[in-house]
Design a protein around this motif. Structure first.
Motif, PDB file in Angstrom:
ATOM      1  N   LEU A 147       0.814  -1.208   0.000  1.00 39.67           N
ATOM      2  CA  LEU A 147       0.000   0.000   0.000  1.00 39.67           C
ATOM      3  C   LEU A 147       0.852   1.263   0.000  1.00 39.67           C
ATOM      4  O   LEU A 147       0.499   2.257  -0.633  1.00 39.67           O
ATOM      5  N   ARG A 148       1.966   1.231   0.692  1.00 41.11           N
ATOM      6  CA  ARG A 148       2.830   2.415   0.738  1.00 41.11           C
ATOM      7  C   ARG A 148       3.443   2.716  -0.630  1.00 41.11           C
ATOM      8  O   ARG A 148       3.677   3.871  -0.981  1.00 41.11           O
ATOM      9  N   LEU A 149       3.727   1.671  -1.413  1.00 42.64           N
ATOM     10  CA  LEU A 149       4.405   1.848  -2.690  1.00 42.64           C
ATOM     11  C   LEU A 149       3.451   1.997  -3.866  1.00 42.64           C
ATOM     12  O   LEU A 149       3.878   2.354  -4.966  1.00 42.64           O
ATOM     13  N   THR A 150       2.167   1.732  -3.650  1.00 42.76           N
ATOM     14  CA  THR A 150       1.205   1.767  -4.747  1.00 42.76           C
ATOM     15  C   THR A 150       0.795   3.196  -5.075  1.00 42.76           C
ATOM     16  O   THR A 150       0.302   3.917  -4.210  1.00 42.76           O
ATOM     17  N   PRO A 151       0.972   3.631  -6.336  1.00 43.81           N
ATOM     18  CA  PRO A 151       0.495   4.974  -6.707  1.00 43.81           C
ATOM     19  C   PRO A 151      -1.028   5.018  -6.684  1.00 43.81           C
ATOM     20  O   PRO A 151      -1.703   3.991  -6.801  1.00 43.81           O
ATOM     21  N   GLU A 152      -1.574   6.210  -6.546  1.00 42.28           N
ATOM     22  CA  GLU A 152      -3.012   6.385  -6.366  1.00 42.28           C
ATOM     23  C   GLU A 152      -3.837   5.749  -7.486  1.00 42.28           C
ATOM     24  O   GLU A 152      -4.844   5.091  -7.228  1.00 42.28           O
ATOM     25  N   PHE A 153      -3.404   5.904  -8.736  1.00 44.39           N
ATOM     26  CA  PHE A 153      -4.200   5.401  -9.861  1.00 44.39           C
ATOM     27  C   PHE A 153      -4.283   3.871  -9.864  1.00 44.39           C
ATOM     28  O   PHE A 153      -5.232   3.288 -10.397  1.00 44.39           O
ATOM     29  N   ALA A 154      -3.269   3.218  -9.269  1.00 45.93           N
ATOM     30  CA  ALA A 154      -3.210   1.755  -9.303  1.00 45.93           C
ATOM     31  C   ALA A 154      -3.887   1.100  -8.099  1.00 45.93           C
ATOM     32  O   ALA A 154      -4.084  -0.121  -8.097  1.00 45.93           O
ATOM     33  N   LEU A 155      -4.253   1.893  -7.097  1.00 44.38           N
ATOM     34  CA  LEU A 155      -4.795   1.325  -5.865  1.00 44.38           C
ATOM     35  C   LEU A 155      -6.020   0.438  -6.094  1.00 44.38           C
ATOM     36  O   LEU A 155      -6.093  -0.663  -5.537  1.00 44.38           O
ATOM     37  N   PRO A 156      -7.004   0.833  -6.908  1.00 49.94           N
ATOM     38  CA  PRO A 156      -8.160  -0.046  -7.110  1.00 49.94           C
ATOM     39  C   PRO A 156      -7.785  -1.401  -7.699  1.00 49.94           C
ATOM     40  O   PRO A 156      -8.395  -2.423  -7.365  1.00 49.94           O
ATOM     41  N   PHE A 157      -6.780  -1.447  -8.560  1.00 50.40           N
ATOM     42  CA  PHE A 157      -6.385  -2.702  -9.190  1.00 50.40           C
ATOM     43  C   PHE A 157      -5.593  -3.577  -8.221  1.00 50.40           C
ATOM     44  O   PHE A 157      -5.722  -4.811  -8.239  1.00 50.40           O
ATOM     45  N   VAL A 158      -4.794  -2.959  -7.391  1.00 48.58           N
ATOM     46  CA  VAL A 158      -4.119  -3.699  -6.320  1.00 48.58           C
ATOM     47  C   VAL A 158      -5.148  -4.345  -5.399  1.00 48.58           C
ATOM     48  O   VAL A 158      -5.003  -5.496  -4.970  1.00 48.58           O
ATOM     49  N   GLN A 159      -6.221  -3.614  -5.129  1.00 51.95           N
ATOM     50  CA  GLN A 159      -7.264  -4.145  -4.260  1.00 51.95           C
ATOM     51  C   GLN A 159      -8.084  -5.224  -4.955  1.00 51.95           C
ATOM     52  O   GLN A 159      -8.488  -6.206  -4.325  1.00 51.95           O
ATOM     53  N   LEU A 160      -8.336  -5.072  -6.249  1.00 47.10           N
ATOM     54  CA  LEU A 160      -9.031  -6.122  -6.992  1.00 47.10           C
ATOM     55  C   LEU A 160      -8.236  -7.424  -6.966  1.00 47.10           C
ATOM     56  O   LEU A 160      -8.806  -8.512  -6.825  1.00 47.10           O
ATOM     57  N   ALA A 161      -6.931  -7.336  -7.098  1.00 47.36           N
ATOM     58  CA  ALA A 161      -6.066  -8.516  -7.112  1.00 47.36           C
ATOM     59  C   ALA A 161      -5.726  -9.012  -5.715  1.00 47.36           C
ATOM     60  O   ALA A 161      -5.061 -10.040  -5.574  1.00 47.36           O
ATOM     61  N   ARG A 162      -6.178  -8.277  -4.688  1.00 48.84           N
ATOM     62  CA  ARG A 162      -5.908  -8.629  -3.285  1.00 48.84           C
ATOM     63  C   ARG A 162      -4.412  -8.593  -2.961  1.00 48.84           C
ATOM     64  O   ARG A 162      -3.954  -9.271  -2.037  1.00 48.84           O
ATOM     65  N   LEU A 163      -3.649  -7.782  -3.691  1.00 50.18           N
ATOM     66  CA  LEU A 163      -2.229  -7.681  -3.386  1.00 50.18           C
ATOM     67  C   LEU A 163      -1.992  -6.994  -2.052  1.00 50.18           C
ATOM     68  O   LEU A 163      -0.916  -7.139  -1.447  1.00 50.18           O
ATOM     69  N   ASP A 164      -2.982  -6.229  -1.588  1.00 53.68           N
ATOM     70  CA  ASP A 164      -2.886  -5.600  -0.277  1.00 53.68           C
ATOM     71  C   ASP A 164      -3.306  -6.562   0.830  1.00 53.68           C
ATOM     72  O   ASP A 164      -3.201  -6.235   2.001  1.00 53.68           O
ATOM     73  N   ARG A 165      -3.791  -7.726   0.455  1.00 58.74           N
ATOM     74  CA  ARG A 165      -4.206  -8.764   1.410  1.00 58.74           C
ATOM     75  C   ARG A 165      -3.595 -10.086   0.976  1.00 58.74           C
ATOM     76  O   ARG A 165      -4.261 -10.909   0.335  1.00 58.74           O
ATOM     77  N   PRO A 166      -2.318 -10.309   1.279  1.00 59.65           N
ATOM     78  CA  PRO A 166      -1.586 -11.448   0.706  1.00 59.65           C
ATOM     79  C   PRO A 166      -1.981 -12.816   1.250  1.00 59.65           C
ATOM     80  O   PRO A 166      -1.568 -13.836   0.690  1.00 59.65           O
ATOM     81  N   ALA A 167      -2.771 -12.869   2.308  1.00 60.57           N
ATOM     82  CA  ALA A 167      -3.124 -14.174   2.882  1.00 60.57           C
ATOM     83  C   ALA A 167      -3.758 -15.085   1.841  1.00 60.57           C
ATOM     84  O   ALA A 167      -3.527 -16.296   1.833  1.00 60.57           O
TER      85      ALA A 167
END
Length: 311
Positions: free
Chosen positions: A21-41
Motif C-alpha cells: 500500500l505504501r508503494l502503490t500509486p493512487e491510480f493503481a490502488l483499485p487494481f491492487v485491491q481487486l487482485a488482493r495484493l494488499d491482502r496477501p493471505a
C-alpha cells in the motif's frame, strides 16, 4: 471539492501500513485491491498446497522440492488469486455493496468500472497461463481442469450453505499439480494431500466468514459460518482434525521421516490452537486466525521440504 483521504480507501481486512500500500500509486490502488495484493493471505493460502505437493513429490524421491517449480508456483498463485478475486468481485459487486466489510471495494464503491476490471482479469489470467505452460502436458491439462470449479465458486454462496467446500475444491488443486509437475501423473499420496487441503480450506474459510455472518444474513449470502452457528468451533475442529489426519497419511505413504513428522506436528498443533480461540471470536479475532493459516500451511511444507533435503 476536497479529495477523499487515501486512508479512507484502505479496505478493512488490509494492513494499512503494508509495503504494498505504501508503494502503490493512487491510480493503481483499485487494481491492487481487486487482485488482493494488499491482502496477501489469499495467495499465500493458494500457494501452500502447491508447495506442499511439490515437497511431497520430492520426499517420495528422497530429495527436496524442485526450486524452479516452487518459483513458478509462487508467480502462478499470485496471478491466479488476483484473477479469481477480480472475477469474484465482478460477479459480487451488488452483494458486496450490502456488506459493511466489502462495500468499499473498488467495484461497489465505483472507483473502477466493470470493463476495466474485466480487462485486468484477462491480463492476470494470461500471466497465470504463461506460468502453467512451463509444466509438463499432464499438469497443464490438470490446471485447465480446475477452471470450471473456479468459474462456479462465486455463485455458490447464493445457492448453498457450503461455498467453503467449493472454494476448497479450487484452492487445494495445487496439491495435485505440485505432485504432477514432478511425476506427470497422480497417485494416492497427492490425493490424500488434496483432501487434507480441502478440509483445511473449509475450516479456515469458515473462520473467515465469521466476520460477515450478520450482514450475510441480511443480504442472503450463505456460508458454513452461518450454517454451523453456535457449533462453529465443533465444525472447524472436525474439518481441521480431518486435515491433519489426511496429511499424516500422505506423509507416511511416501516414507515419512522425523523432520516431516515434526513439521506435521507443528501444523496439527497450530490448527488445534486455532480451534481453541475460535469460540465467540469477533471480527478482528476471526481475521487474525484466518491469516495465521499461512503459518500453518508453510509449517507443513517446511517439514516435507527439509526432510527431502536431509535425504
Amino acid at each position: 471539492m476536497t479529495a477523499e483521504p487515501r486512508g479512507s480507501r484502505v479496505l478493512p481486512d488490509a494492513r494499512p501500513a503494508s509495503l504494498v500500500l505504501r508503494l502503490t500509486p493512487e491510480f493503481a490502488l483499485p487494481f491492487v485491491q481487486l487482485a488482493r495484493l494488499d491482502r496477501p493471505a489469499g495467495w499465500q493460502l493458494l500457494l501452500a498446497p502447491c508447495w506442499q505437493g511439490a515437497a511431497l513429490a520430492g520426499l517420495a524421491l528422497n530429495r527436496g522440492p524442485n526450486l524452479w517449480h516452487l518459483a513458478l508456483f509462487l508467480a502462478g498463485a499470485i496471478a491466479m488469486r488476483g484473477a479469481g478475486s477480480t472475477y469474484n468481485d465482478i460477479l459480487d459487486r451488488k452483494l458486496d455493496a450490502g456488506v459493511e466489510r466489502t462495500r468499499g471495494r473498488p467495484l461497489p464503491s465505483g472507483r473502477v468500472g466493470v470493463r476495466a476490471a474485466a480487462l485486468f482479469l484477462v491480463a492476470q489470467s494470461l500471466v497465470g497461463l504463461a506460468v502453467l505452460v512451463n509444466f509438463n502436458r499432464f499438469s497443464i491439462w490438470l490446471g485447465v481442469a480446475s477452471l470450471g470449479i473456479v468459474a462456479v465458486y462465486p455463485l455458490m454462496k447464493r445457492v448453498t450453505s457450503w461455498p467453503q467446500a467449493v472454494l476448497g475444491l479450487a484452492f487445494s488443486w495445487g496439491a495435485l499439480i505440485g505432485w504432477s509437475a514432478t511425476f506427470a501423473s497422480l497417485a494416492l499420496a497427492p490425493g490424500l494431500l488434496y483432501l487434507s487441503a480441502f478440509a483445511w480450506t473449509i475450516g479456515y474459510d469458515t473462520i473467515y466468514a465469521m466476520q460477515d455472518a450478520r450482514d450475510d444474513a441480511i443480504v442472503g449470502i450463505r456460508s458454513t459460518a452461518r450454517l454451523f452457528g453456535e457449533n462453529t468451533r465443533l465444525g472447524v475442529g472436525l474439518f481441521y482434525a480431518a486435515a491433519a489426519l489426511l496429511a499424516l497419511m500422505a506423509i507416511l505413504l511416501v516414507g515419512g521421516g522425523p523432520i516431516a513428522l515434526i513439521g506435521w506436528l507443528a501444523y496439527a498443533g497450530h490448527l488445534a490452537w486455532q480451534v481453541s480461540q475460535v469460540e465467540g471470536a469477533g471480527a478482528a479475532t476471526a481475521l487474525r486466525l484466518f491469516r495465521s493459516n499461512r503459518d500453518a500451511g508453510f509449517l507443513l511444507f517446511a517439514g516435507l521440504a527439509l526432510q527431502g533435503w536431509a535425504g
